[in-house]
Enzyme design. Structure first.
Site, PDB file in Angstrom:
ATOM      1  N   VAL A  19      -7.528  -5.563  -2.597  1.00 24.13           N
ATOM      2  CA  VAL A  19      -7.697  -6.052  -1.230  1.00 24.13           C
ATOM      3  C   VAL A  19      -7.114  -5.010  -0.286  1.00 24.13           C
ATOM      4  CG1 VAL A  19      -7.090  -7.913   0.373  1.00 24.13           C
ATOM      5  CG2 VAL A  19      -7.437  -8.421  -2.055  1.00 24.13           C
ATOM      6  N   CYS A  20      -7.865  -4.642   0.745  1.00 20.05           N
ATOM      7  CA  CYS A  20      -7.363  -3.643   1.702  1.00 20.05           C
ATOM      8  C   CYS A  20      -6.143  -4.215   2.428  1.00 20.05           C
ATOM      9  CB  CYS A  20      -8.439  -3.271   2.710  1.00 20.05           C
ATOM     10  SG  CYS A  20      -7.812  -2.168   3.991  1.00 20.05           S
ATOM     11  N   VAL A  21      -5.023  -3.539   2.276  1.00 24.53           N
ATOM     12  CA  VAL A  21      -3.762  -4.057   2.812  1.00 24.53           C
ATOM     13  C   VAL A  21      -3.783  -4.107   4.339  1.00 24.53           C
ATOM     14  CG1 VAL A  21      -2.604  -1.783   2.700  1.00 24.53           C
ATOM     15  CG2 VAL A  21      -1.246  -3.869   2.666  1.00 24.53           C
TER      16      VAL A  21
END
Lengths: 110, 139
Positions: B79-81
């Protein structure tokens, strides 16, 4: 590796353009040869007078992304001209877009 | 063939979230390899565990489905932080623990995401494209 990012939608959410271009900028940092193609409503991100934050478009040159293309048919549909855009983009007809797509290793749609 | 999927669509859009999930299931059933699933844009809502106020718990149904698939097939789900923090899906929290010598030690933890997902940066997206035969975007 050649990567083409296609931006063919427009959202009121300002993060859409930024996140799309961030994917391109990161890819460029990792040495990928990145091109961008604006199609459909996505061409409105290039409009010279807009409320959209276009800073991330201006960052493209800093990261060496210079292959920026725009669908000429979509431009005329939205009453825009290639000579009056927020950043310089080369207008392409359908045949030229086809050639561009076939030259890529990966294409991402945003 | 080795695939990676990029999921940009929110799980609130039932059709948009079911399509990549079924695609992943089908390609695994057919013996292909899923190198990575990368959640980006509104797709980061998928991993929400419902513990933070900024989203509803009902959205986590999609995340649990993905988490089960990941567990079964040992998938790498990233998941893109930045996208997750910006949308309030995940939150960085500094936890102070008293150390043995009496001094406080600070540790940063990220909470709000389901087990099976990991937060990371866009470098993982580039790595996925470089190591996959096909990268498919769902939005």
């Amino acid at each position: 590796m050649k990567l083409l990012l296609i931006i063919n939608s427009l959202t009121a959410d300002t993060s859409h353009l930024k996140e799309s271009l961030d994917a391109g900028l990161t890819s460029a940092v990792f040495g990928l040869e990145v091109s961008l193609l604006f199609q459909g409503e996505g061409v409105l991100y290039l409009a010279p007078e807009t409320d959209i934050n276009q800073q991330s478009l201006k960052d493209l040159a800093i990261y060496g992304i210079e292959n920026i293309y725009v669908d000429e048919q979509a431009l005329s549909q939205h009453q825009l001209t290639a000579t009056h855009l927020a950043i310089s983009a080369m207008p392409l007809d359908n045949q030229a877009m086809g050639t561009l797509l076939t030259a890529q290793d990966t294409v991402l749609h945003f | 063939m080795k695939f990676s999927l990029i999921i940009y669509s929110s799980p609130q859009d039932q059709l948009a979230y079911q399509t990549p999930f079924r695609y992943a299931q089908t390609l695994l059933e057919q013996g292909h390899e899923l190198y990575r699933v990368f959640f980006y844009g509104d797709g980061v809502h998928t991993c929400a565990d419902g513990s933070l106020e900024s989203h509803s718990a009902e959205l986590t149904g999609a995340g649990s489905q993905w988490a089960d698939l990941a567990h079964k097939h040992d998938l790498d789900m990233v998941v893109c932080v930045t996208a997750a923090l910006e949308r309030g899906i995940a939150r960085e929290e500094k936890l102070d623990h008293p150390a043995c010598d009496g001094n406080q030690q600070s540790k940063t933890e990220i909470r709000g995401i389901l087990d099976g997902f990991q937060l990371s940066g866009l470098g993982q997206l580039v790595d996925a494209m470089a190591n996959s035969d096909r990268t498919i975007t769902f939005r």
